[in-house]
Design a protein around this motif. Sequence first.
Motif, PDB file in Angstrom:
ATOM      1  N   THR A 124       0.869  -1.172   0.000  1.00  0.00           N
ATOM      2  CA  THR A 124       0.000   0.000   0.000  1.00  0.00           C
ATOM      3  C   THR A 124       0.906   1.223   0.000  1.00  0.00           C
ATOM      4  O   THR A 124       1.960   1.199   0.634  1.00  0.00           O
ATOM      5  CB  THR A 124      -0.874   0.034   1.262  1.00  0.00           C
ATOM      6  N   PRO A 125       0.504   2.273  -0.715  1.00  0.00           N
ATOM      7  CA  PRO A 125       1.372   3.455  -0.752  1.00  0.00           C
ATOM      8  C   PRO A 125       1.692   3.934   0.658  1.00  0.00           C
ATOM      9  O   PRO A 125       0.799   4.342   1.400  1.00  0.00           O
ATOM     10  CB  PRO A 125       0.534   4.485  -1.515  1.00  0.00           C
ATOM     11  N   ALA A 126       2.945   3.831   1.048  1.00  0.00           N
ATOM     12  CA  ALA A 126       3.354   4.233   2.396  1.00  0.00           C
ATOM     13  C   ALA A 126       3.816   5.676   2.350  1.00  0.00           C
ATOM     14  O   ALA A 126       4.944   5.952   1.960  1.00  0.00           O
ATOM     15  CB  ALA A 126       4.468   3.326   2.893  1.00  0.00           C
ATOM     16  N   VAL A 127       2.919   6.573   2.716  1.00  0.00           N
ATOM     17  CA  VAL A 127       3.284   7.985   2.705  1.00  0.00           C
ATOM     18  C   VAL A 127       3.023   8.579   4.084  1.00  0.00           C
ATOM     19  O   VAL A 127       2.127   8.131   4.807  1.00  0.00           O
ATOM     20  CB  VAL A 127       2.496   8.779   1.637  1.00  0.00           C
ATOM     21  N   TYR A 128       3.820   9.550   4.424  1.00  0.00           N
ATOM     22  CA  TYR A 128       3.630  10.267   5.689  1.00  0.00           C
ATOM     23  C   TYR A 128       2.543  11.317   5.474  1.00  0.00           C
ATOM     24  O   TYR A 128       2.706  12.217   4.650  1.00  0.00           O
ATOM     25  CB  TYR A 128       4.936  10.923   6.120  1.00  0.00           C
ATOM     26  N   ARG A 129       1.473  11.183   6.231  1.00  0.00           N
ATOM     27  CA  ARG A 129       0.291  12.008   5.978  1.00  0.00           C
ATOM     28  C   ARG A 129       0.567  13.495   6.108  1.00  0.00           C
ATOM     29  O   ARG A 129       0.040  14.299   5.368  1.00  0.00           O
ATOM     30  CB  ARG A 129      -0.827  11.613   6.939  1.00  0.00           C
ATOM     31  N   GLY A 130       1.385  13.841   7.060  1.00  0.00           N
ATOM     32  CA  GLY A 130       1.599  15.271   7.308  1.00  0.00           C
ATOM     33  C   GLY A 130       2.689  15.888   6.454  1.00  0.00           C
ATOM     34  O   GLY A 130       2.916  17.098   6.535  1.00  0.00           O
ATOM     35  N   LEU A 131       3.354  15.104   5.653  1.00  0.00           N
ATOM     36  CA  LEU A 131       4.496  15.632   4.885  1.00  0.00           C
ATOM     37  C   LEU A 131       4.112  15.845   3.428  1.00  0.00           C
ATOM     38  O   LEU A 131       3.275  15.132   2.877  1.00  0.00           O
ATOM     39  CB  LEU A 131       5.677  14.667   4.966  1.00  0.00           C
ATOM     40  N   SER A 132       4.757  16.814   2.814  1.00  0.00           N
ATOM     41  CA  SER A 132       4.530  17.076   1.394  1.00  0.00           C
ATOM     42  C   SER A 132       5.349  16.094   0.560  1.00  0.00           C
ATOM     43  O   SER A 132       6.191  15.356   1.088  1.00  0.00           O
ATOM     44  CB  SER A 132       4.935  18.511   1.075  1.00  0.00           C
ATOM     45  N   VAL A 133       5.115  16.129  -0.738  1.00  0.00           N
ATOM     46  CA  VAL A 133       5.882  15.275  -1.654  1.00  0.00           C
ATOM     47  C   VAL A 133       7.367  15.628  -1.557  1.00  0.00           C
ATOM     48  O   VAL A 133       8.234  14.751  -1.480  1.00  0.00           O
ATOM     49  CB  VAL A 133       5.356  15.463  -3.100  1.00  0.00           C
ATOM     50  N   GLU A 134       7.646  16.924  -1.530  1.00  0.00           N
ATOM     51  CA  GLU A 134       9.043  17.379  -1.442  1.00  0.00           C
ATOM     52  C   GLU A 134       9.672  16.917  -0.123  1.00  0.00           C
ATOM     53  O   GLU A 134      10.848  16.541  -0.091  1.00  0.00           O
ATOM     54  CB  GLU A 134       9.084  18.916  -1.542  1.00  0.00           C
ATOM     55  N   ALA A 138      17.608  12.913  -5.528  1.00  0.00           N
ATOM     56  CA  ALA A 138      16.332  13.630  -5.383  1.00  0.00           C
ATOM     57  C   ALA A 138      15.932  14.308  -6.692  1.00  0.00           C
ATOM     58  O   ALA A 138      14.746  14.379  -7.017  1.00  0.00           O
ATOM     59  CB  ALA A 138      16.436  14.651  -4.261  1.00  0.00           C
ATOM     60  N   ASP A 139      16.916  14.799  -7.441  1.00  0.00           N
ATOM     61  CA  ASP A 139      16.593  15.470  -8.713  1.00  0.00           C
ATOM     62  C   ASP A 139      15.944  14.493  -9.686  1.00  0.00           C
ATOM     63  O   ASP A 139      14.996  14.840 -10.397  1.00  0.00           O
ATOM     64  CB  ASP A 139      17.863  16.065  -9.325  1.00  0.00           C
ATOM     65  N   TYR A 140      16.476  13.299  -9.708  1.00  0.00           N
ATOM     66  CA  TYR A 140      15.944  12.269 -10.598  1.00  0.00           C
ATOM     67  C   TYR A 140      14.491  11.956 -10.221  1.00  0.00           C
ATOM     68  O   TYR A 140      13.612  11.913 -11.086  1.00  0.00           O
ATOM     69  CB  TYR A 140      16.805  11.009 -10.469  1.00  0.00           C
ATOM     70  N   ALA A 141      14.248  11.764  -8.935  1.00  0.00           N
ATOM     71  CA  ALA A 141      12.893  11.473  -8.459  1.00  0.00           C
ATOM     72  C   ALA A 141      11.969  12.649  -8.742  1.00  0.00           C
ATOM     73  O   ALA A 141      10.817  12.471  -9.156  1.00  0.00           O
ATOM     74  CB  ALA A 141      12.932  11.167  -6.964  1.00  0.00           C
ATOM     75  N   ARG A 142      12.486  13.862  -8.557  1.00  0.00           N
ATOM     76  CA  ARG A 142      11.687  15.072  -8.777  1.00  0.00           C
ATOM     77  C   ARG A 142      11.271  15.175 -10.243  1.00  0.00           C
ATOM     78  O   ARG A 142      10.122  15.513 -10.549  1.00  0.00           O
ATOM     79  CB  ARG A 142      12.532  16.285  -8.357  1.00  0.00           C
ATOM     80  N   ARG A 143      12.222  14.860 -11.130  1.00  0.00           N
ATOM     81  CA  ARG A 143      11.920  14.923 -12.570  1.00  0.00           C
ATOM     82  C   ARG A 143      10.805  13.934 -12.918  1.00  0.00           C
ATOM     83  O   ARG A 143       9.904  14.249 -13.686  1.00  0.00           O
ATOM     84  CB  ARG A 143      13.173  14.610 -13.379  1.00  0.00           C
ATOM     85  N   ARG A 144      10.900  12.747 -12.331  1.00  0.00           N
ATOM     86  CA  ARG A 144       9.879  11.725 -12.598  1.00  0.00           C
ATOM     87  C   ARG A 144       8.495  12.227 -12.173  1.00  0.00           C
ATOM     88  O   ARG A 144       7.511  12.040 -12.872  1.00  0.00           O
ATOM     89  CB  ARG A 144      10.191  10.448 -11.823  1.00  0.00           C
ATOM     90  N   LEU A 145       8.475  12.836 -10.998  1.00  0.00           N
ATOM     91  CA  LEU A 145       7.189  13.315 -10.476  1.00  0.00           C
ATOM     92  C   LEU A 145       6.683  14.510 -11.286  1.00  0.00           C
ATOM     93  O   LEU A 145       5.476  14.642 -11.518  1.00  0.00           O
ATOM     94  CB  LEU A 145       7.339  13.685  -8.997  1.00  0.00           C
ATOM     95  N   ASP A 154       4.684  20.368  -3.748  1.00  0.00           N
ATOM     96  CA  ASP A 154       4.283  20.965  -2.470  1.00  0.00           C
ATOM     97  C   ASP A 154       2.961  20.390  -1.955  1.00  0.00           C
ATOM     98  O   ASP A 154       2.459  20.825  -0.922  1.00  0.00           O
ATOM     99  CB  ASP A 154       4.172  22.489  -2.605  1.00  0.00           C
ATOM    100  N   GLN A 155       2.428  19.427  -2.662  1.00  0.00           N
ATOM    101  CA  GLN A 155       1.160  18.832  -2.224  1.00  0.00           C
ATOM    102  C   GLN A 155       1.394  17.880  -1.055  1.00  0.00           C
ATOM    103  O   GLN A 155       2.374  17.130  -1.052  1.00  0.00           O
ATOM    104  CB  GLN A 155       0.513  18.072  -3.383  1.00  0.00           C
ATOM    105  N   ARG A 156       0.486  17.935  -0.100  1.00  0.00           N
ATOM    106  CA  ARG A 156       0.608  17.011   1.033  1.00  0.00           C
ATOM    107  C   ARG A 156       0.312  15.593   0.573  1.00  0.00           C
ATOM    108  O   ARG A 156      -0.622  15.354  -0.203  1.00  0.00           O
ATOM    109  CB  ARG A 156      -0.352  17.416   2.144  1.00  0.00           C
ATOM    110  N   ALA A 157       1.077  14.666   1.073  1.00  0.00           N
ATOM    111  CA  ALA A 157       0.985  13.292   0.589  1.00  0.00           C
ATOM    112  C   ALA A 157      -0.375  12.670   0.873  1.00  0.00           C
ATOM    113  O   ALA A 157      -0.830  11.815   0.113  1.00  0.00           O
ATOM    114  CB  ALA A 157       2.085  12.455   1.226  1.00  0.00           C
TER     115      ALA A 157
END
Lengths: 383, 305
Positions: free
Chosen positions: B96-106, B121-128, B136-139
């Motif tokens: 299941t997507p394991a994301v921290y609820r209170g944290l943004s994507v960044e 991080a740049d590579y992941a950022r480019r993908r997103l 800046d969206q909350r996860a």
Amino acid sequence: MITRIWLTFKQHRFETLAITVVCVVLTVGALIEAYRLSSLNVPISCFNGSYEFSGLGTPTYSAGAHCQALVDSFMGLQNGLPMNLVRIMLLLAPLLAGIVLGAPLVAREIEQGTAPLSWALSGSRRRWLLGKVLAGVVLLVPLMLAVGLAAEVLEGALDPGVDTHAAFQNYLGRGSFDVFWALAAFAGTVTLGTLFGRTMPAVIVAVIVCLFVRVAWEPGMARIVLRPMAVERTQMQGQFQTFYGGGNGVVIAPIAPTPSSGPSPSGGPSPSSEPSPSSEPSPPVIGYMPYWVQTDLYSYTQVFLDGKPFYGDPYTLPGYQMQFDASGNPIYPDPSTMPNWVDYAIPGSQYWPVVALESGFLLLGSLVFGAVALLWVDRRRPY
Amino acid sequence: MGADGGASTATATAALVAHGLSKRFRKKVALDSVDLSVPAGSITALVGPNGAGKTTLIRVCMAFERPNAGRVEVDGVDPWRHRSEALRRVGYVPQTPAVYRGLSVEDHLAMARSLHSGFDADYARRRLDQLGIPLDQRADTLSGGQGAQLGLAIALGTRAKVLLLDEPLANLDPLARREFIQVLLDAVRAEGSTALLSSHIVTDVEDACDRLAILGGGKVRLDCPLEEARRTHRLTDADSPPPGATAVGSFLGKGGQKVMTLWRLAGADTDGADGQSAAPETTSLEDVVLGYLAAGRGTAGLQLN
């Protein structure tokens, strides 16, 4: 590391904000209450007065009407709701802060399924946990230091004329102790959260354990760990506690305590050290305690028989109950067969050694809890 | 290679190897002497029903579970004995997507960078960015598909040699599944990494993977290239077996009117499989998987009136 600390705060923003707000409000509240007491400027001599009753009329205060008004105001503040709230919160804040911050630190990651993500990224789970624990320590230490110092100031205002660093009045709930209580509760709850993997069970168990430890701490420490520091109360005349309004107060001038004369569990004091306060010469009176102040830390009472420590039930001794002859005259027992109670206490001059020792124990407990958490996080499943 | 799939000799170039791997949870056997080899550079579909042991296998590879017997190597490293070294070589996407609820994507990318020294991080950022996911969206406000993409971006950002994906498609809608697989394919092809993709949705992995491993009842039922799996099996009714073929398993055919049997052809390891035609007919991957799953369960209850 700064990024991880910051992200831990963001991740636990509710707990971080709640603890910060409560601690700031509590610190300010304690300082305001201390200021309100201090601003009354009650002379210490005013506390020595007593109410005198004559017939059905209004009782008069022996130290004068001005003193009566001041003391009444002082007592009104001391027993008021805000003061009681502040004092209760000062007592509970370190434990609650440690529990609230510590419980979800690992447990919530497991509950919400984020632990596999973090543990897959971080090769060392211990380093991961250390980063989170460090964030907790960074938050708790300054906040609890502020709360502890405010509690210290408040204690000074509640006991005017008393050196709070030489008296054990509420000593476990002020000063640096608040930091160490918070750290111990925090480390213990992190460990429980790591063991259980659930936040609420960790909180519940932590609350029960913390309250038990907090209640049992003082008698446990005084009777076991601090025992070598204890001296007979007869050697501490002038430092005794008393109650406000009870008699003439108590003389402050201490006869220098002799910590080295503290009892050894096997030997106890010599027969010559049996207490007989009435036969001792009174020390010079140079001042009075304003009201009940615990300048010494009660340790324990030891029963001596024939000058030697007695560990049985003294009430069963044959000479304990008065015997009468045929004429009804009392038969006085041999004094050496009578039990003799001796009170031991730790004098206020030992304040800092006691603080250092007990803080050390709390810190050691925190480190042991932390070590258990580090060991367990390495072994447990992330779900 | 699995019990029915013949022996593999590709362990020298394997990115992930399991030897006699067993894992029990009290009396329940999750993995039973599993032998599996995932060649480097391949995308292997790990298929099986719920409870087959797919997740357990991946968790053992991640050192989340300790095997009771046997061993596993990820890029030549035993994850249980050398966890940090092994995990540096693995990118992991949980079920299941394991994301921290209170944290943004960044924030997630920042956290990954702080935890993993080699995280790009740049590579992941480019993908997103390519997927239009705001950093800046909350996860906790991401859709299921976006959450899965975030998990994949974090796994890809580790630039790991081996990607382990534990049923990441299970909760996604068809479009999100398609996008996820496309991103995975692009990344694996570009980086030359190896992926083990666990799923029970055969149609999704059919186009993406080049290799198939079927797990059933804690055992590897089949482990071979996808094409070989199609080519070396036939599905007929139970009364007309191909010559020299061995029955694998029977199950209800489409429409539920007829019991079909999957057959493994004689000389299946050779080119041409049945040796009867230059352009051999193939069986659908779904039928192959169903046949092996049925073999694991037995044929009880499949008899029709």
